[in-house]
Design an enzyme around this catalytic site. Structure first.
Site, short mmCIF file in Angstrom:
data_model
loop_
_atom_site.label_atom_id
_atom_site.label_comp_id
_atom_site.label_asym_id
_atom_site.label_seq_id
_atom_site.Cartn_x
_atom_site.Cartn_y
_atom_site.Cartn_z
CB CYS A 176 2.10 9.66 -3.18
SG CYS A 176 1.70 9.73 -1.43
CG HIS A 313 -2.09 6.96 -6.11
ND1 HIS A 313 -0.73 6.87 -6.16
CD2 HIS A 313 -2.38 7.57 -4.92
CE1 HIS A 313 -0.19 7.41 -5.07
NE2 HIS A 313 -1.18 7.84 -4.30
CB THR A 317 -7.24 6.50 1.52
OG1 THR A 317 -7.09 7.03 0.20
CG2 THR A 317 -5.87 6.20 2.09
N PRO A 318 -10.40 5.87 1.98
CG PRO A 318 -11.56 5.76 3.99
CD PRO A 318 -10.17 5.84 3.43
CD GLU A 324 -6.50 6.17 -8.65
OE1 GLU A 324 -5.72 5.74 -9.52
OE2 GLU A 324 -6.38 5.90 -7.44
CE LYS A 342 0.31 3.73 -4.06
NZ LYS A 342 0.20 3.85 -5.52
CG HIS A 347 1.33 4.70 -0.61
ND1 HIS A 347 2.30 5.07 -1.54
CD2 HIS A 347 0.43 5.71 -0.61
CE1 HIS A 347 1.99 6.24 -2.04
NE2 HIS A 347 0.87 6.65 -1.50
CG PHE A 407 -0.64 14.03 1.71
CD1 PHE A 407 -1.82 13.42 1.33
CD2 PHE A 407 -0.18 13.83 3.00
CE1 PHE A 407 -2.53 12.61 2.20
CE2 PHE A 407 -0.87 13.03 3.89
CZ PHE A 407 -2.05 12.41 3.50
#
Length: 419
Positions: A176, A313, A317-318, A324, A342, A347, A407
């Site tokens: 990403c 970003h 996501t949880p 972030e 997003k 994404h 990731f």
């Protein structure tokens, strides 16, 4: 110190062109209208109904027909390569490096222009062709271009051949952060005097296995009956991300070089920071995220108070949103205006860093910043930032920040400044 150099003696670097394609549109005007509409581009993907064991059916493909190019010139390009080519064509034209009749300036080929480009992987169709050989002993679809289309550096290599680029080649296949890291590394090469111009960006083709991977991690949005309500970055009830598709390319240039050739200047790249968590492949660290932001500010010679907007970003996501937001607040120590692109297009993985950077530059020029869609109830575990909602926000600022996290624990932060 001259007007062409920063206080540390490094050359100043500017953005002289940009091109993108995504569900938002092919031009800034198209994207701007969609960003102001308050409606996202997410769709129910009926083809995924055949995958019984995954929960998500939501995606954001690029659905327009792709332009045609001479077959000889693109035979080594799968879909991801073609997406990168289209975005780069638009960027070169906007930078005045390619004329309406298709002629490139000679200096593009002189070894002082390079490319930094990335994607998560190559074209899935060619990867499947290779898998058929191993699974079914079927070599009928293997040809001289199969690997070229499938290799991780397919965009980079194909672009360099198509445009006869003879400068530095930097591949940034860092998931990403592929697009944002490409911009950052291109910027550093020009700042250090190693190149005069760089083509930088990222691309990603729409791919069902990408959705399945996040689905198995419990990180894919599943409100399938209501695509307009997904994803929901920073919302208390967010349930994951949506996979998108697209490409983005920026043309970066030494400022003195750009001024001498009369190039348009969209923004200056004031600062770049990148680092690694060194902790976990998929669980982000707010502490090292914050360090990346601080590195960008230090490189730019700016304080956090001078940044008027942050493009997050914001994957929905949880764990990602929480980490972030905490990292951002720890650096700014105030409710800095922030939003997630997003929420409109999902994404786009390897493409998101460049698409979001280009949108942030143009929003700074317009004085308008889009909201985060579907953010109705802020997660109280997210830090108290100024989350832009509703119809967006008019903000007059000369400095914006765009952040991405990937990731592998890769963190990037870019700062753009009005010139």
């Amino acid at each position: 110190m001259s007007e062409w150099t920063k206080s540390n003696g490094r050359r100043r670097v500017v953005v002289t062109g940009g091109g993108m394609l995504s569900a938002l549109g092919d031009t800034w005007d198209e994207a701007f209208a969609r960003l102001q509409s308050g409606k996202n581009c997410i769709k129910y993907i009926e083809d995924w109904d055949r995958f019984e064991l995954i929960n998500t059916r939501l995606g954001c493909p690029y659905e327009k027909e792709l332009p045609h190019f001479p077959r000889k010139m693109i035979r080594g390009m799968g879909r991801v390569g073609l997406l990168s080519l289209i975005a780069t064509e638009r960027a070169l034209i906007s930078a005045g490096l390619k004329s309406a009749d298709g002629e490139l300036l000679d200096e593009v080929h002189n070894g002082r222009t390079g490319i930094a480009y990335g994607s998560c992987m190559g074209s899935m169709e060619s990867i499947l062709d290779m898998a058929q050989m191993l699974e079914n002993s079927d070599t009928s679809k293997i040809n001289s271009q199969t690997y070229i289309k499938a290799m991780p550096q397919t965009c980079l290599s194909n672009l360099s051949v198509y445009y006869q680029i003879r400068g530095r080649m930097i591949t940034t296949n860092t998931a990403c952060t592929s697009g944002s890291q490409a911009i950052g590394y291109a910027y550093e090469n020009i700042a250090a005097g190693l190149q005069d111009m760089m083509i930088a960006g990222g691309a990603e083709e729409f791919c069902s296995p990408d959705a399945a991977i996040f689905d198995t991690l419990g990180a894919a949005a599943c409100l399938n009956e209501n695509p307009g309500l997904e994803p929901k970055p920073f919302d208390k009830n967010r349930d994951g991300l949506v996979i998108g598709e697209g490409a983005g390319t920026l043309i970066l240039e030494d400022m003195e070089h750009a001024v001498k050739r009369g190039a348009p200047i969209f923004a200056e790249i004031a600062g770049f920071g990148t680092n690694a968590d060194g902790n976990h492949i998929t669980t982000p660290s707010s502490e090292t995220m914050a360090v990346a932001l601080k590195l960008a500010l230090s490189d730019a010679g700016l304080s956090a108070d001078e940044i008027g907007y942050v493009n997050a970003h914001g994957t929905a996501t949880p764990t990602g949103d929480k980490a972030e937001s905490i990292a951002t607040y720890s650096v700014f120590n105030r409710a800095v205006p922030i939003s997630s692109t997003k929420s409109y297009i999902g994404h786009t993985l390897g493409a998101c860093g460049c698409i979001e950077a280009w949108l942030s530059i143009n929003m700074m020029r317009e004085g308008y910043f889009h909201p985060t869609l579907n953010l109705t109830e802020l997660d109280d575990e997210c830090a108290p930032l100024d989350y832009i909602r509703g119809s967006g926000r008019e903000i007059q600022t000369s400095c914006v920040m765009s952040n991405n996290f990937a990731f592998g624990g890769v963190n990037t932060s870019l700062i753009f400044k009005r010139v």
